[in-house]
Write a protein that holds these residues in place. Structure first.
Motif, PDB file in Angstrom:
ATOM      1  N   HIS A  24       0.857  -1.179   0.000  1.00 38.69           N
ATOM      2  CA  HIS A  24       0.000   0.000   0.000  1.00 38.69           C
ATOM      3  C   HIS A  24       0.900   1.239   0.000  1.00 38.69           C
ATOM      4  O   HIS A  24       1.873   1.308   0.745  1.00 38.69           O
ATOM      5  CB  HIS A  24      -0.903   0.002   1.228  1.00 38.69           C
ATOM      6  N   LYS A  25       0.566   2.185  -0.825  1.00 36.64           N
ATOM      7  CA  LYS A  25       1.470   3.317  -1.035  1.00 36.64           C
ATOM      8  C   LYS A  25       0.690   4.620  -1.040  1.00 36.64           C
ATOM      9  O   LYS A  25      -0.495   4.664  -1.409  1.00 36.64           O
ATOM     10  CB  LYS A  25       2.198   3.135  -2.377  1.00 36.64           C
ATOM     11  N   GLU A  26       1.367   5.670  -0.624  1.00 38.52           N
ATOM     12  CA  GLU A  26       0.784   7.012  -0.646  1.00 38.52           C
ATOM     13  C   GLU A  26       1.815   7.967  -1.238  1.00 38.52           C
ATOM     14  O   GLU A  26       2.963   8.008  -0.795  1.00 38.52           O
ATOM     15  CB  GLU A  26       0.402   7.446   0.768  1.00 38.52           C
ATOM     16  N   LYS A  38      -2.699  14.269  -2.746  1.00 30.70           N
ATOM     17  CA  LYS A  38      -2.377  12.983  -2.125  1.00 30.70           C
ATOM     18  C   LYS A  38      -2.974  11.866  -2.977  1.00 30.70           C
ATOM     19  O   LYS A  38      -4.153  11.876  -3.302  1.00 30.70           O
ATOM     20  CB  LYS A  38      -2.950  12.924  -0.708  1.00 30.70           C
ATOM     21  N   SER A  39      -2.119  10.902  -3.338  1.00 35.44           N
ATOM     22  CA  SER A  39      -2.557   9.748  -4.133  1.00 35.44           C
ATOM     23  C   SER A  39      -2.353   8.477  -3.321  1.00 35.44           C
ATOM     24  O   SER A  39      -1.256   8.231  -2.816  1.00 35.44           O
ATOM     25  CB  SER A  39      -1.757   9.656  -5.439  1.00 35.44           C
ATOM     26  N   LYS A  40      -3.412   7.690  -3.201  1.00 28.00           N
ATOM     27  CA  LYS A  40      -3.324   6.429  -2.473  1.00 28.00           C
ATOM     28  C   LYS A  40      -3.609   5.273  -3.417  1.00 28.00           C
ATOM     29  O   LYS A  40      -4.514   5.345  -4.252  1.00 28.00           O
ATOM     30  CB  LYS A  40      -4.326   6.401  -1.309  1.00 28.00           C
TER      31      LYS A  40
END
Length: 313
Positions: A24-26, A38-40
């Protein structure tokens, strides 16, 4: 038939491939030094059995592999309209689940390293919720918890930004207690700090209590059962830490401390007997008091010198 055969073969082959590994990345993107986005999503680290059976879940947002401080060009923009939704209200089970680990509510960056922050214990959490309900701070509607006007008033009455409104206080204490357990922090320093903090919080309450808005807050309504034996005000049904009792209605204004028990030595007193005590200063003989292995009868009288209820002769 052919498609079914191919599907079975792919499943067998996929079972012998390694796992698909994702993280999981942000990604925080800064544009022109003014705007932050912000991109999740997920980053594919190892394709694994996806070599045989490609991913089909279109809901997964895959993010590219980027290095910190990477620079790129904006090639296209898309504007969408949407409305934010409030978090779902807690149910009885989700509230207890939250209390098992309240670390998710911590918003201060330096405290986010705390991953485990239990509020209460397995034995006390349900009781804490029941206590909040009994004090009219919360109420239940369709198994969902709502704050009452009294609960909202109390929270709003506390100084904005006060540490007592945040789980950060519990988080800091949790860190210190762990350090004490590991002999990394002196327990006397912890006690001294707690006393100092308590003094600050009490001063906050004293300062801001004059600004409290209690309009519309429902108070306990009760008919008077007689005159207070200490100050002459009405004696009414009140609610305290340990439940309901009869006490002086002038408690908040003058601090009058009269309170009459519902039970004496496991013998429940009737409203009539309490009214008699207030009117005459004593009751008729009451039967059924129990002390150890003995049962006895006696009147209750008001001791004016000691200002308490005791047994008469």
């Amino acid at each position: 038939m052919k498609n079914l055969f191919i599907l079975v073969v792919k499943r067998i082959l996929a079972a012998h491939y390694p796992d698909v590994v994702m993280s999981h990345k942000e990604i925080i993107t800064e544009v022109m030094g003014r705007f932050t986005f912000k991109s999740k999503g997920k980053e594919l680290l190892s394709k694994g059995w996806h070599h045989v059976i490609p991913a089909t879940d279109e809901r997964d947002i895959m993010l590219p592999t980027l290095l910190k401080e990477s620079v790129g060009d904006v090639t296209n923009t898309l504007t969408t309209k949407s409305k934010t939704k409030p978090p779902n209200r807690y149910t009885s089970s989700s509230l207890i689940g939250f209390m098992k680990n309240a670390a998710q509510a911590i918003e201060v960056e330096e405290m986010k390293s705390i991953k485990n922050l239990p509020l209460g214990t397995e034995a006390t959490r349900a009781g804490l919720i029941t206590l909040l309900e009994s004090r009219k701070y919360i109420e239940w509607k369709n198994n969902k918890v709502y704050p009452t006007l009294l609960g909202i008033t109390i929270i709003d009455s506390i100084k904005m930004g006060s540490v007592i409104k945040s789980p950060i206080l519990t988080a800091k204490w949790d860190v210190k207690l762990n350090e004490i357990g590991a002999s990394l922090y002196n327990h006397n320093d912890f006690i001294a700090h707690s006393k100092k903090l308590s003094s600050v919080l009490f001063e906050e309450v004293k300062t801001y209590s004059t600004k409290w808005n209690q309009n519309g807050v429902e108070r306990i309504k009760s008919d008077s059962i007689g005159a207070c034996l200490l100050c002459g005000s009405n004696v009414i049904l009140r609610k305290g830490k340990h439940g309901e009792f009869y006490g002086c209605s002038n408690y908040e204004d003058s601090g009058c401390s009269l309170n009459l028990p519902f039970k004496v030595l496991n013998k429940k007193l009737s409203k009539k007997q309490l009214m008699e005590l207030l009117q005459k200063g004593e009751t008729d003989i009451i039967e059924g008091f129990k002390w150890k292995d003995k049962t006895f009868n006696a009147p209750l009288v008001w001791n004016r010198e000691d200002q308490k209820v005791q047994f008469g002769k």
